[in-house]
Write an enzyme that holds these catalytic residues in place. Structure first.
Site, PDB file in Angstrom:
ATOM      1  N   GLU A 207       0.842  -1.160  -0.096  1.00 21.08           N
ATOM      2  CA  GLU A 207       0.093  -0.175   0.090  1.00 21.08           C
ATOM      3  C   GLU A 207       0.752   1.216  -0.021  1.00 21.08           C
ATOM      4  O   GLU A 207       0.736   2.271   1.070  1.00 21.08           O
ATOM      5  CB  GLU A 207      -0.911  -0.080   1.236  1.00 21.08           C
ATOM      6  CG  GLU A 207      -2.188  -1.019   1.058  1.00 21.08           C
ATOM      7  CD  GLU A 207      -3.169  -0.728   1.962  1.00 21.08           C
ATOM      8  OE1 GLU A 207      -2.855  -0.249   3.235  1.00 21.08           O
ATOM      9  OE2 GLU A 207      -4.207  -1.531   2.180  1.00 21.08           O
ATOM     10  N   GLU A 314      -6.168  -8.150  -0.120  1.00 14.65           N
ATOM     11  CA  GLU A 314      -6.946  -7.755   1.163  1.00 14.65           C
ATOM     12  C   GLU A 314      -8.285  -7.553   0.890  1.00 14.65           C
ATOM     13  O   GLU A 314      -8.736  -6.809  -0.144  1.00 14.65           O
ATOM     14  CB  GLU A 314      -6.450  -6.518   1.810  1.00 14.65           C
ATOM     15  CG  GLU A 314      -5.055  -6.897   2.778  1.00 14.65           C
ATOM     16  CD  GLU A 314      -4.857  -5.550   3.638  1.00 14.65           C
ATOM     17  OE1 GLU A 314      -5.818  -4.828   3.627  1.00 14.65           O
ATOM     18  OE2 GLU A 314      -3.679  -5.341   3.946  1.00 14.65           O
TER      19      GLU A 314
END
Ligand code: NAG
Ligand code: NAG
Ligand code: NAG
Ligand code: NAG
Ligand code: NAG
Length: 425
Positions: A207, A314
């Site tokens: 991320e 995720e």
């Protein structure tokens, strides 16, 4: 030697080489042929209040992440709390349960400080032996590990899950940070390139912040290119390739942003990680159960356009941001309007916490949303890794609790909602 002899010798040499040729690019898992079905071991080797409140309860109120956990209390107190957590939160028994649940991958978030601590870094070390234990357990239970670098020096996103919450990410602002991260990738490759039957994938940076407000995206893009060569060709560009796969996160740009980058067939062994949560805006919290499911189903065709190997690394069967600590240790939720400025949708009671407080209707939704997503992510990409295997007391996020209460099927090939996406693809 006559021609015939030469042909024979050539054939013999070719045959002898054949195992080598076919042995090349033997990834540790038949990606693209069998779906990735995995869970993250969230909150284990990087701590978060969201996953394990008990570690944070009764600590200094300035403690909001792992950095401050080690900064604002006696280091030896922090160290012993962490040691106890690492050795008890996830054990061999979890790996056995994960295998019995029909899962095939385990994603392990880890921070740079497990490997390399600079003066001024507040962190405490000791995670690495547990990562190595996990690799042994995974081997024993035939599970595949995705090691994911969650925390880079300086923090690549400023999120709590990077270990250090910051107003703006600091990783990209200092080349020393990037060089340290590259050195860490090289170290992980050296550790695991001959163990790809257990560790087939290295996630090189989780991320990175893709916002135009900072310079993270161009720095991360260059880092991905460098990492590709470090992971795939550690002995030099024209030397032999490893079987190790590089996973890169989409930096919140969406999968199509990366069309043409490290593209096959010239480039091999690249997985594009993207995360799907429908809860981090007022609008997403306001969606109905049906709208959440419809969006999930539609993701199949969006992902399928990527020339890379997309994976949903995720996601959750949860549809609101109600979970305690999800937005920060002392931060409320958009859903119930307890974040200042957010638009209240309703009460969080009955939507979060102990599953014994969930209605049958809500548990049915969690099951439908789970299956809509697993079907979509298997149809559109390589598969999925759910967040998270275990949660201390936010049951709607827990794979383990889903199994226990039945909204997650015991047999992933025999779901309860095989037609949930019909007419919605
Ligand atoms: C930290 O705790 C240890 C063990 O309780 C103690 O010996 C030490 O003096 C403490 N250090 C500080 C700086 O308070
Ligand atoms: C970059 O980081 C290194 C190591 O933390 C530090 O020594 C150096 O002063 C930093 N440089 C800048 C320009 O901040
Ligand atoms: C690899 O081979 C190509 C083509 O022969 C060449 O252009 C390139 O410079 C080589 N790279 C290295 C690092 O030797
Ligand atoms: C999933 O769908 C949302 C819109 O509902 C979109 O913003 C996102 O990019 C999609 N992601 C993938 C991987 O399909
Ligand atoms: C959840 O609720 C059940 C039933 O009331 C109780 O037995 C269990 O201990 C609770 N779990 C937690 C973690 O509080």
């Amino acid at each position: 030697m006559g021609n015939f002899g030469r042909v024979l010798a050539y054939a013999a040499r070719t045959l002898a080489l054949l195992p080598l040729i076919t042995a090349k690019l033997q990834y540790g898992f038949p990606y693209g042929k069998e779906p990735v079905r995995g869970v993250s071991l969230g909150g284990w080797l990087i701590i978060e209040d969201f996953t394990t409140h008990s570690l944070f309860d009764n600590t200094d109120t300035r403690i909001v992440d792992e950095w401050t956990f080690c900064q604002y209390q006696n280091k030896s107190v922090a160290r012993s709390a962490l040691e106890k957590h690492w050795s008890t939160y996830i054990t061999e028994d979890d790996f056995q349960q994960i295998q019995e649940a029909g899962l095939n991958h385990v994603r392990i978030p880890i921070g740079y400080w497990a490997f390399d601590l600079y003066p001024g870094d507040e962190y405490v070390q000791g995670q690495l032996p547990y990562l190595l234990k996990a690799v042994d357990w995974a081997e024993k239970y035939c599970l595949k590990i995705i090691i994911d670098l969650y925390g880079a020096p300086g923090s690549q996103n400023g999120f709590i899950n990077s270990g250090h919450q910051l107003y703006t990410p600091g990783w990209q602002a200092n080349q020393t940070n990037v060089d340290r991260t590259t050195a860490l990738v090289q170290r992980l490759v050296a550790m695991f390139k001959d163990k790809t039957h257990v560790v087939p994938i290295i996630g090189v940076l989780n991320e990175p912040h893709g916002s135009p407000d900072d310079n993270t995206l161009p720095v991360a893009t260059q880092f991905y290119t460098d990492s590709y060569y470090n992971v795939r060709y550690p002995s030099g560009e024209n030397a032999s390739e490893t079987d190790l796969i590089m996973m890169m996160h989409d930096a919140f740009m969406g999968v199509d942003y990366w069309d043409g980058f490290l593209q096959p067939p010239q480039h091999k062994g690249v997985v594009l990680d993207t995360h799907i949560y429908q809860m981090f805006s007022d609008a997403d919290n306001a969606l109905s159960f049906d709208q959440h499911i419809e969006r999930a189903c539609k993701n199949a065709s969006i992902m399928a356009t990527s020339p890379l190997w997309p994976i949903i690394g995720e996601w959750t069967a949860t549809a609101t941001d109600c979970g305690k600590g999800l937005n920060g240790r002392f931060t409320g939720a958009r859903y119930d309007g307890s974040i200042p400025g957010s638009v209240r949708v309703g009460s969080c009671t009955g939507l979060t916490g102990n599953a014994s407080t969930f209605s049958a209707e809500y548990r049915q939704f969690l099951g439908q949303y789970f299956e809509a997503q697993t079907q979509a992510y298997e149809k559109g990409g390589l598969g999925w890794v759910m967040w998270s295997w275990k949660m201390e007391d936010v049951d709607e996020w827990s794979y383990q609790k889903g199994l226990e209460w039945g909204w997650i099927p015991q047999d992933l090939n025999q779901g309860n909602w095989p037609s949930i996406c019909e007419g919605k693809w």
